[in-house]
Design an enzyme around this catalytic site. Structure first.
Site: not given
Length: 277
Positions: A44-45, A83, A113, A115, A182
């Site tokens: 999602d970057s 993401d 993925k 978070e 991270e």
């Protein structure tokens, strides 16, 4: 040879490092795949490096599906991990499973993925029960930057480190096949890598992790807004691109491009007839 979640598991068992980079389009994914990368993360970057947002929070499911589908077309052997964007899984277990399914079915990802630590384990368990591989993400989680007060190193004190270790163990127990860790101190990255049976993919977590991931615009110096300490620049591609764009503009304005070798021709007879029209 096609990379799968089993590839990750075997790499950890055999002490082989895992390589992962972000990708957001077909042509870049194809180049990385041909280079032999183990996994491509449609992060999602993309909200920041592709869409120009200030953070990742505005990225939608439609954005992620669109870019994941493009990357999947370019990836022959790499595992494509997509993401789950902000608020696509936090709202409920049901939403998490549905949206994870969309990334697999519509985006053609091989895994998703998300978070978070203990708080997202119910979602992870349900997604795994739906036969969808899940990669976790702990430490600095960009979707939580407001709660963290910005992009800061996590796990620097004992209490914070303990929380990250507990989260890693919880994700492992919930069925995640790997975890992105991270922006934590290297010794903590080493400890978690040794304490957890599933692969730990570091980004700013030290060299002892089972693998590494970077945003490719960072490692190619294409995105100058943020330059994290943990990024190594492997090539000044951004600078080269800028020079190429400037040279193109100059040559077009001066009439030096295109030259004859870049143009198509026709017979003199046909040219004469053109001017008779």
């Amino acid at each position: 040879m096609k990379n799968t979640v089993t590839t990750f598991k075997n790499a950890k068992l055999n002490h082989e490092k895992i390589t992962m980079l972000t990708a957001y389009d077909y042509s870049t994914a194809k180049l990385m795949d041909e280079a032999g990368i183990n996994a491509l993360l449609v992060g999602d970057s993309l909200g920041m490096v592709i869409l120009g947002y200030e953070d990742t929070l505005s990225v939608t499911m439609e954005d992620m599906i669109h870019h994941t589908r493009a990357v999947s077309r370019g990836a022959k052997d790499s595992l494509v991990v997509a993401d789950m964007p902000f608020m696509s899984y936090q709202t409920s277990v049901y939403d998490a499973v549905v949206n994870a399914g969309r990334l697999i079915k519509e985006g053609r990802a091989g895994a998703i993925k998300l978070e978070g630590g203990k708080e997202v384990c119910p979602q992870i368990e349900a997604i795994v029960r739906a036969s969808i591989p899940v990669m976790g993400h702990i430490g600095l989680t960009p979707q939580s930057i407001h709660a963290f007060g910005g992009f800061k190193v996590q796990g620097k004190d004992l209490e914070a480190a303990k929380k990250i270790i507990e989260d890693a163990k919880a994700l492992e127990a919930a069925g995640a096949f790997a975890i992105v860790l991270e922006c934590v101190p290297a010794p903590l990255g080493k400890y978690i890598t040794e304490a957890i049976s599933i692969p730990i993919i570091g980004i700013g977590a030290g060299k002892d992790c089972d693998g590494q991931v970077l945003v490719y615009q960072d490692m190619l110096a294409m995105y100058g807004a943020i330059q994290p300490k943990f990024v190594k620049v492997y090539s000044q591609v951004g600078e080269s691109m800028g020079e190429a764009f400037k040279n193109y503009i100059q040559e077009v304005k001066e009439g030096n491009f295109p030259e004859d070798i870049h143009s198509f021709n026709m017979s003199e007879q046909m040219v004469s007839k053109l001017y008779e029209l």
